[in-house]
Design a protein around this motif. Structure first.
Motif, PDB file in Angstrom:
ATOM      1  N   ILE A  63      50.765 -12.252  -0.616  1.00 15.50           N
ATOM      2  CA  ILE A  63      49.759 -11.935  -1.625  1.00 15.50           C
ATOM      3  C   ILE A  63      49.736 -10.438  -1.916  1.00 15.50           C
ATOM      4  O   ILE A  63      49.531 -10.038  -3.065  1.00 15.50           O
ATOM      5  CB  ILE A  63      48.374 -12.464  -1.201  1.00 15.50           C
ATOM      6  CG1 ILE A  63      48.399 -13.994  -1.176  1.00 15.50           C
ATOM      7  CG2 ILE A  63      47.289 -11.978  -2.162  1.00 15.50           C
ATOM      8  CD1 ILE A  63      47.156 -14.628  -0.590  1.00 15.50           C
ATOM      9  N   VAL A  64      49.976  -9.603  -0.912  1.00 10.90           N
ATOM     10  CA  VAL A  64      50.036  -8.153  -1.140  1.00 10.90           C
ATOM     11  C   VAL A  64      51.054  -7.848  -2.225  1.00 10.90           C
ATOM     12  O   VAL A  64      50.818  -7.029  -3.116  1.00 10.90           O
ATOM     13  CB  VAL A  64      50.383  -7.393   0.166  1.00 10.90           C
ATOM     14  CG1 VAL A  64      50.756  -5.954  -0.118  1.00 10.90           C
ATOM     15  CG2 VAL A  64      49.226  -7.452   1.136  1.00 10.90           C
ATOM     16  N   ASP A  65      52.190  -8.533  -2.193  1.00 12.82           N
ATOM     17  CA  ASP A  65      53.248  -8.305  -3.186  1.00 12.82           C
ATOM     18  C   ASP A  65      52.934  -8.950  -4.528  1.00 12.82           C
ATOM     19  O   ASP A  65      53.257  -8.418  -5.583  1.00 12.82           O
ATOM     20  CB  ASP A  65      54.584  -8.850  -2.669  1.00 12.82           C
ATOM     21  CG  ASP A  65      55.090  -8.101  -1.453  1.00 12.82           C
ATOM     22  OD1 ASP A  65      54.750  -6.905  -1.300  1.00 12.82           O
ATOM     23  OD2 ASP A  65      55.818  -8.708  -0.642  1.00 12.82           O
ATOM     24  N   VAL A  66      52.306 -10.111  -4.496  1.00 18.34           N
ATOM     25  CA  VAL A  66      52.077 -10.918  -5.693  1.00 18.34           C
ATOM     26  C   VAL A  66      50.845 -10.468  -6.484  1.00 18.34           C
ATOM     27  O   VAL A  66      50.848 -10.492  -7.718  1.00 18.34           O
ATOM     28  CB  VAL A  66      51.926 -12.405  -5.277  1.00 18.34           C
ATOM     29  CG1 VAL A  66      51.393 -13.259  -6.395  1.00 18.34           C
ATOM     30  CG2 VAL A  66      53.236 -12.946  -4.758  1.00 18.34           C
ATOM     31  N   LEU A  67      49.809 -10.054  -5.793  1.00 17.22           N
ATOM     32  CA  LEU A  67      48.522  -9.778  -6.422  1.00 17.22           C
ATOM     33  C   LEU A  67      48.591  -8.815  -7.605  1.00 17.22           C
ATOM     34  O   LEU A  67      47.970  -9.086  -8.632  1.00 17.22           O
ATOM     35  CB  LEU A  67      47.524  -9.277  -5.373  1.00 17.22           C
ATOM     36  CG  LEU A  67      46.053  -9.306  -5.749  1.00 17.22           C
ATOM     37  CD1 LEU A  67      45.597 -10.705  -6.147  1.00 17.22           C
ATOM     38  CD2 LEU A  67      45.208  -8.785  -4.598  1.00 17.22           C
ATOM     39  N   PRO A  68      49.356  -7.722  -7.528  1.00 12.18           N
ATOM     40  CA  PRO A  68      49.404  -6.817  -8.683  1.00 12.18           C
ATOM     41  C   PRO A  68      49.991  -7.453  -9.945  1.00 12.18           C
ATOM     42  O   PRO A  68      49.769  -6.964 -11.046  1.00 12.18           O
ATOM     43  CB  PRO A  68      50.283  -5.664  -8.209  1.00 12.18           C
ATOM     44  CG  PRO A  68      50.254  -5.724  -6.724  1.00 12.18           C
ATOM     45  CD  PRO A  68      50.086  -7.177  -6.383  1.00 12.18           C
ATOM     46  N   CYS A  69      50.727  -8.548  -9.764  1.00 11.87           N
ATOM     47  CA  CYS A  69      51.370  -9.206 -10.903  1.00 11.87           C
ATOM     48  C   CYS A  69      50.608 -10.431 -11.392  1.00 11.87           C
ATOM     49  O   CYS A  69      51.121 -11.194 -12.211  1.00 11.87           O
ATOM     50  CB  CYS A  69      52.793  -9.624 -10.521  1.00 11.87           C
ATOM     51  SG  CYS A  69      53.930  -8.247 -10.345  1.00 11.87           S
ATOM     52  N   MET A  70      49.404 -10.649 -10.886  1.00 14.67           N
ATOM     53  CA  MET A  70      48.626 -11.815 -11.290  1.00 14.67           C
ATOM     54  C   MET A  70      47.507 -11.380 -12.227  1.00 14.67           C
ATOM     55  O   MET A  70      46.818 -10.404 -11.971  1.00 14.67           O
ATOM     56  CB  MET A  70      48.024 -12.513 -10.066  1.00 14.67           C
ATOM     57  CG  MET A  70      49.052 -13.041  -9.084  1.00 14.67           C
ATOM     58  SD  MET A  70      50.254 -14.185  -9.774  1.00 14.67           S
ATOM     59  CE  MET A  70      49.253 -15.576 -10.173  1.00 14.67           C
ATOM     60  N   VAL A  71      47.360 -12.125 -13.315  1.00 23.34           N
ATOM     61  CA  VAL A  71      46.275 -11.857 -14.254  1.00 23.34           C
ATOM     62  C   VAL A  71      45.466 -13.138 -14.428  1.00 23.34           C
ATOM     63  O   VAL A  71      45.986 -14.239 -14.316  1.00 23.34           O
ATOM     64  CB  VAL A  71      46.784 -11.361 -15.627  1.00 23.34           C
ATOM     65  CG1 VAL A  71      47.435 -10.002 -15.489  1.00 23.34           C
ATOM     66  CG2 VAL A  71      47.741 -12.351 -16.247  1.00 23.34           C
ATOM     67  N   ASP A  72      44.211 -12.953 -14.707  1.00 20.42           N
ATOM     68  CA  ASP A  72      43.317 -14.078 -14.958  1.00 20.42           C
ATOM     69  C   ASP A  72      43.361 -14.358 -16.454  1.00 20.42           C
ATOM     70  O   ASP A  72      42.923 -13.548 -17.258  1.00 20.42           O
ATOM     71  CB  ASP A  72      41.902 -13.726 -14.509  1.00 20.42           C
ATOM     72  CG  ASP A  72      40.969 -14.922 -14.560  1.00 20.42           C
ATOM     73  OD1 ASP A  72      41.269 -15.896 -15.284  1.00 20.42           O
ATOM     74  OD2 ASP A  72      39.944 -14.871 -13.878  1.00 20.42           O
ATOM     75  N   ASP A  73      43.920 -15.501 -16.811  1.00 19.48           N
ATOM     76  CA  ASP A  73      44.059 -15.878 -18.218  1.00 19.48           C
ATOM     77  C   ASP A  73      43.109 -17.036 -18.498  1.00 19.48           C
ATOM     78  O   ASP A  73      43.453 -18.200 -18.280  1.00 19.48           O
ATOM     79  CB  ASP A  73      45.511 -16.272 -18.493  1.00 19.48           C
ATOM     80  CG  ASP A  73      45.776 -16.577 -19.949  1.00 19.48           C
ATOM     81  OD1 ASP A  73      44.952 -16.217 -20.808  1.00 19.48           O
ATOM     82  OD2 ASP A  73      46.829 -17.191 -20.230  1.00 19.48           O
ATOM     83  N   ASN A  74      41.884 -16.702 -18.917  1.00 23.09           N
ATOM     84  CA  ASN A  74      40.857 -17.710 -19.206  1.00 23.09           C
ATOM     85  C   ASN A  74      40.621 -18.641 -18.019  1.00 23.09           C
ATOM     86  O   ASN A  74      40.573 -19.858 -18.158  1.00 23.09           O
ATOM     87  CB  ASN A  74      41.224 -18.520 -20.450  1.00 23.09           C
ATOM     88  CG  ASN A  74      41.156 -17.688 -21.702  1.00 23.09           C
ATOM     89  OD1 ASN A  74      40.274 -16.842 -21.844  1.00 23.09           O
ATOM     90  ND2 ASN A  74      42.086 -17.907 -22.612  1.00 23.09           N
ATOM     91  N   GLY A  75      40.497 -18.050 -16.833  1.00 24.78           N
ATOM     92  CA  GLY A  75      40.207 -18.826 -15.640  1.00 24.78           C
ATOM     93  C   GLY A  75      41.413 -19.336 -14.888  1.00 24.78           C
ATOM     94  O   GLY A  75      41.271 -19.926 -13.826  1.00 24.78           O
TER      95      GLY A  75
END
Length: 119
Positions: A62-74
Motif C-alpha cells: 500500500i505504501v507503493d500503491v497509495l500515491p497512485c490511487m484516486v477516489d473516482d466518485n467513491g
C-alpha cells in the motif's frame, strides 16, 4: 483534528492509525507537544488504506500503491498506468491461492467421507 477524532470519523482504532503512521501510510503534522494533527485528507487516506487492505494488499504494498490511487466518485482507481498490471498480478496470485485452498478442502472432504464410512 487529533487522533481520537480521526478514529471516530473513520471507525479505525487509534492503535491502527499509529501503526499506519509507523508503516509510512500516514504522515500527520506533529505539534511541539508531540500531538499528531490530522486533516480531512487523512480521513480520505485512511478510507483508501482500508479498501486496499480489504483487497488483500499488505501495508508495504500500500505504501507503493497509495500515491497512485484516486477516489473516482467513491471508487478507487489507479492513476498510474503501470499500477493496473501490478494489481492484475496480485489478483491472479489470490486466484491461485483460492484454487489451492479449494483443492485442500476437497481433499479434506474425501478424508472426512472416508472416516464416516469406516466408523
Amino acid at each position: 483534528m487529533r487522533i481520537g477524532e480521526l478514529s471516530r470519523r473513520t471507525g479505525v482504532s487509534e492503535r491502527a492509525l499509529r501503526y499506519y503512521e509507523e508503516q509510512g501510510l500516514l504522515r500527520p503534522e506533529r505539534r511541539p507537544s508531540g500531538y499528531r494533527v490530522y486533516n480531512d485528507a487523512h480521513v480520505s487516506a485512511v478510507r483508501r488504506i482500508r479498501v486496499l487492505l480489504a483487497a488483500g494488499l499488505s501495508t508495504a504494498q500500500i505504501v507503493d500503491v497509495l500515491p497512485c490511487m484516486v477516489d473516482d466518485n467513491g471508487l478507487l482507481t489507479p492513476s498510474c498506468p503501470e499500477l493496473g498490471d501490478e494489481l492484475v498480478k496480485h489478483r491472479d496470485r489470490i486466484g491461485e491461492a483460492i484454487g489451492e485452498l479449494e483443492a485442500t478442502r476437497a481433499n479434506l472432504d474425501t478424508i472426512i467421507a472416508g472416516d464416516r464410512r469406516a466408523g
